[in-house]
Design an enzyme around this catalytic site. Structure first.
Site, PDB file in Angstrom:
ATOM      1  N   ILE A   1      40.580  51.049  43.273  1.00 38.56           N
ATOM      2  CA  ILE A   1      41.678  50.349  43.441  1.00 38.56           C
ATOM      3  C   ILE A   1      42.896  51.344  42.661  1.00 38.56           C
ATOM      4  CG2 ILE A   1      43.149  49.175  43.707  1.00 38.56           C
ATOM      5  CD1 ILE A   1      40.384  49.078  45.227  1.00 38.56           C
ATOM      6  N   GLY A   2      42.731  52.199  42.071  1.00 40.72           N
ATOM      7  CA  GLY A   2      43.591  52.880  41.997  1.00 40.72           C
ATOM      8  C   GLY A   2      44.184  53.547  39.975  1.00 40.72           C
TER       9      GLY A   2
ATOM     10  N   CYS B   1      50.791  40.001  29.881  1.00 41.15           N
ATOM     11  CA  CYS B   1      52.265  40.170  30.462  1.00 41.15           C
ATOM     12  C   CYS B   1      52.641  41.010  31.172  1.00 41.15           C
ATOM     13  CB  CYS B   1      53.188  40.122  28.292  1.00 41.15           C
ATOM     14  SG  CYS B   1      52.444  38.999  27.937  1.00 41.15           S
TER      15      CYS B   1
ATOM     16  N   HIS C   1      38.133  41.672  35.866  1.00 35.66           N
ATOM     17  CA  HIS C   1      38.986  40.556  35.231  1.00 35.66           C
ATOM     18  C   HIS C   1      37.834  40.886  34.500  1.00 35.66           C
ATOM     19  CE1 HIS C   1      40.744  40.422  39.611  1.00 35.66           C
ATOM     20  NE2 HIS C   1      41.709  41.125  38.388  1.00 35.66           N
TER      21      HIS C   1
END
Ligand SMILES: CN1c2c(nc(N)[nH]c2=O)NC[C@@H]1CNc1ccc(C(=O)N[C@@H](CCC(=O)N[C@@H](CCC(=O)N[C@@H](CCC(=O)O)C(=O)O)C(=O)O)C(=O)O)cc1
Ligand SMILES: N[C@@H](CCS)C(=O)O
Ligand SMILES: [Zn+2]
Length: 784
Positions: free
Chosen positions: A466-467, A551, A723
């Site tokens: 995805i990059g 964050c 994730h």
């Protein structure tokens, strides 16, 4: 009509003062006296002004420190927060919220508080973090976007047999902790209806089961939580943001009738936010809840008159942006709403802590002058750089940035000062409305594009990513060193080129078909572009929690957006020079750039997004001219910006699609355009995703079962969840691919993870991608 508020069971009434004395405990506005404080906030950031919680969590997870250190970090943060808020003027009993701290996520905390811990996590060494992050081969619970924000919550699982049980320990402990420090706080709980509406049916639940079916059982538990809190808190805030979403009223009516009828309970403040709760207010008003908090940043909701005589907290200070509140407009809203107290529109979780220390923000839009003393660095604000200037005849939204801004601390001061001023009738603020027709641009028909792209020579089921590749500590340290003037820019750029060479070599060795440069030069996929576009400013320390310990620093889009020079071309062409395989150029789309920035309020969002689209289009054109044949324009926030009310969704989707198409319209038929969406329940916006008209769409599909059938262009349903640190087995990827082939033609299927790899380690990435390549190879054999 005036209703009498329920009397708290064990707390005596506080002395009453008039509004204007916000240091005092009570307010009288418009003849209504309430023991609710005159000024309050609905919640506060918790990651820490120096991201102390992030550091404590990551140290605990890495095994460098124990649980005691993590708990001590939390205690210190809570104490600091209450002390600072008190200093800023939130001094009345109940003005300070408690239980807004969370070690990971407040929705997960709410699930724990009602005993909704799925059986499979109960034996884990640390069930809380096992649910949040996975453990011992156990995948985590799903994570998804919190309403239309960039905050992610953990999705509770609730089934017909979930054994609810009240666990009030956390809110009670925080109340006691605050009291020991001299603060009488107002505990905040996620409301029962929002909790159930955000939960998913536990795996194995019978078809047709909805978590909301368990409302009565859950209300029993909320009754117990409220009775446990009653001896210690005069007021409890129950957050029901679901009130601004269509269809919640019957459950809200039922829930609050039952909770308000409890005999042993504190006063109840139901907090609605993230929009206009007008439709849900009659449902809440029929229950004798003691107060309502409403978001006034979208105007004054209908039906608020039903709360006359009760506490009405007017949320005039926005918790979703960083602009200073116009006091006259805010006072007019408070007057029109009949507010009895002043508050934030929602929790301040979504804004950075403080403007203090943000010395790099441009003094004014005209500060973009050659006199600027800012060093050129990857962290510097473009708006403060010598090259930047305002386009002739157009204005920035704020004359001077720091003076025009308010972060969390400054917003608290605004709440306090507005409470002192009180409501005052006046003209209500008007939001800018988009005018003019929307031109939707089109590329050549897909069949012609497919033909023109044949010479890319890709195999069936091409494998790509995805990059981003892992963002190593060394890269982050190098960026910090440039910002601090310890590393020359040229040395940093050479380091990035080396990293790109490494990423290309890794991918060639693994056998991927379409390569990426790995995005090592980016601190963040939005902030990086903002740093290179005029019209944006970036902060040094404006961190906002995205999920758990992660964050972002949302950029501030304050002026007209322009691209002064190519941004990504040098990195993409460097990568392409190192390999014969195609390298994908990697851009962030206009909708995502605005979604993850704080956007000027003086122009319609549509028009701002179209300006950003023009800047992205220039980058697409330059990448293409430099020989890059595949360009990915990511739009992971397409779903996130979808308005919560159905009636507003069509208009949004029309301009979001138009912006994307404008951004990609410079691509010739032979340039393959990819897009990527993640995290979102993209099924809800499937026809808009299709309307983006990308040649290839990669989409999150590993955590949520997502039906991608019906796409007649390239589609890459994520084959594993990036994730989690867990490495997917080859067999499991293979079976996902075979399942996808049941609905997707082999000539359309792409193979990729479900998002970028920046949060993973190289060891994890190598192991996972080698299984992905092997699985794709095996499946490819059977479709040739
Ligand atoms: C895809 N996602 C994104 C969203 N929003 C964005 N704006 N960007 C996204 O990518 N929303 C949806 C998802 C959310 N996912 C994520 C995933 C990962 C992160 C993340 O890892 N954030 C990092 C911070 C990233 C960053 O800005 N890095 C900078 C600064 C790094 C830093 O902390 N530097 C240190 C010094 C470093 C050293 O000396 O070692 C410092 O300043 O003190 C950079 O790389 O330069 C995080 O750590 O939380 C976020 C959202
Ligand atoms: N290209 C980005 C998309 C994240 S949503 C990445 O790979 O990190
Ligand atoms: Zn993604």
């Amino acid at each position: 009509m005036s209703r009498r508020a329920a009397t708290p069971t064990s707390i005596g009434h506080e002395p009453r003062l008039s509004i204007g004395k916000t240091g005092g405990p009570a307010a009288t506005i418009r003849g209504v006296t309430t023991d609710f404080p005159a000024a309050t906030i609905l919640g506060y950031p918790r990651i820490g002004p120096g991201r102390e919680l992030k550091h404590a969590l990551e140290s605990y997870w890495a095994g460098r420190t124990g649980r005691a250190a993590l708990e001590e970090a939390g205690r210190r943060l809570r104490a600091q927060t209450w002390a600072r808020l008190h200093e800023l003027g939130l001094r009345a009993p109940g003005a300070l919220p408690s239980n807004t701290f969370s070690q990971y996520d407040h929705v997960l905390d709410a699930a724990v508080a009602v005993g909704a811990v799925p059986e499979r996590y109960r034996g884990a060494a640390d069930p809380y973090f096992a649910m949040a992050r996975g453990a011992d081969g156990l995948p985590p619970l799903r994570m998804t976007k919190w309403f239309d924000t960039n905050y992610h919550y953990i999705v509770p699982e609730i089934g017909p047999r979930t054994a609810f049980a009240a666990s009030p320990d956390k809110p009670l402990a925080e109340l006691a902790e605050a009291r020991a420090l001299g603060h009488a706080t107002r505990p905040v709980l996620l409301g029962p209806v929002t909790l159930l509406r955000l939960a998913r049916a536990a795996p194995g639940a019978p078809g047709g089961f909805s978590p909301l079916d368990r409302l009565d059982d859950l209300l029993d538990v909320y009754g117990e939580l409220l009775s446990a809190l009653a001896p210690h808190a005069a007021w409890v805030q129950l957050d029901e943001p679901i009130a601004v979403v269509d269809g919640g009223s019957p459950a809200l009516r039922h829930a609050y009738r039952r909770l308000a009828a409890l005999t042993a309970r504190p006063r109840l403040l139901v907090a609605t936010y993230f929009g206009d709760a007008g439709d849900a207010l009659p449902a809440l008003a029929v229950a004798p809840v003691d107060g309502i908090a409403v978001d006034l940043t979208h105007g004054v909701p209908r039906n608020l008159g039903l709360f006359e005589g009760r506490t009405i907290v007017g949320g005039v200070v926005s918790g979703r942006d960083v602009w200073r509140t116009d006091p006259d407009a805010a006072r007019a809203l408070l007057a029109a709403a009949g507010a009895t107290a002043v508050g934030t529109s929602c929790s301040l979780l979504h804004v950075p802590y403080t403007l203090r220390g943000e010395s790099a923000l441009p003094e004014s839009s005209k500060a973009a002058s050659p006199e600027s003393s800012e060093p050129a660095s990857p962290e510097s604000s473009k708006a403060a750089s010598p090259e930047s200037s305002e386009p002739a005849g157009r204005e920035s939204s704020k004359a001077g940035l720091p003076e025009g801004l308010a972060f969390a601390e400054e917003k608290v001061a605004e709440v306090v000062s507005l409470a002192a001023l009180g409501p005052k009738e006046g003209p209500l603020p008007q939001r800018p409305r988009a005018a003019g027709t929307l031109g939707v641009e089109s590329r050549a028909p897909y069949a012609a594009r497919e033909q023109a792209q044949r010479d890319l020579g890709l195999p069936p089921l091409p494998v790509t990513t995805i990059g981003s590749f892992p963002q190593t500590g060394e890269l982050r340290a190098a960026r910090a060193a440039v910002a601090a003037g310890r590393l020359p820019l040229a040395g940093y750029e050479a380091r990035i080129e080396e990293e790109i060479a490494r990423v290309i070599a890794e991918q060639e060795a693994l056998g991927l078909d379409v390569l990426v440069h790995g995005e090592p030069e980016r601190n963040d996929m939005v902030q990086y572009f903002a740093e290179h576009l005029d019209g944006f400013a970036v902060t040094r320390n404006g961190w906002v929690q995205s999920y758990g310990s992660r964050c972002t620093r949302p950029p501030i889009l304050h002026g007209d957006v322009r691209r002064p020079a190519p941004i990504t071309v040098r990195w993409a062409t460097h990568a392409q020079s190192l390999t014969a395989r195609p390298v994908k150029g990697m851009l962030t789309g206009p909708v995502t750039i605005v979604a993850w920035s704080f956007v000027r309020p003086d122009l319609p969002l549509r028009d701002v997004t179209l300006q950003v689209a023009d800047a992205v289009r220039e980058e697409v054109r330059d990448l293409q001219a430099a020989g890059i044949r595949i360009i990915q324009v990511d739009e992971p926030a397409l779903r996130e910006l979808l308005p919560l009310r159905k009636e507003e969704q069509e208009e949004y989707l029309a301009w979001a699609v138009a912006a994307y198409r404008r951004a990609t319209s410079a691509a010739s038929p032979g340039t393959q355009i990819h897009t990527h969406l993640c995290y979102s329940d993209a099924a809800e916006v499937l026809s808009a995703v299709d309307a983006l008209d990308a040649d290839v769409t990669s989409i999150e599909a590993a955590r949520s079962a997502f039906a991608v059938a019906g796409f007649d262009r390239g589609i890459g349903p994520g084959v594993y969840d990036i994730h989690s640190p867990r490495v997917p087995e080859r067999d499991e990827i293979e079976s996902r691919l075979r399942a996808a082939l049941a609905t997707i033609h082999p000539s359309r299927l792409w193979v990729n993870p479900d998002c970028g790899l920046k949060t993973r380690t190289y060891d994890e990435v190598r192991a996972a991608l080698s299984n992905v390549v092997a699985a794709a190879g095996a499946v490819r054999q059977s479709v040739r």
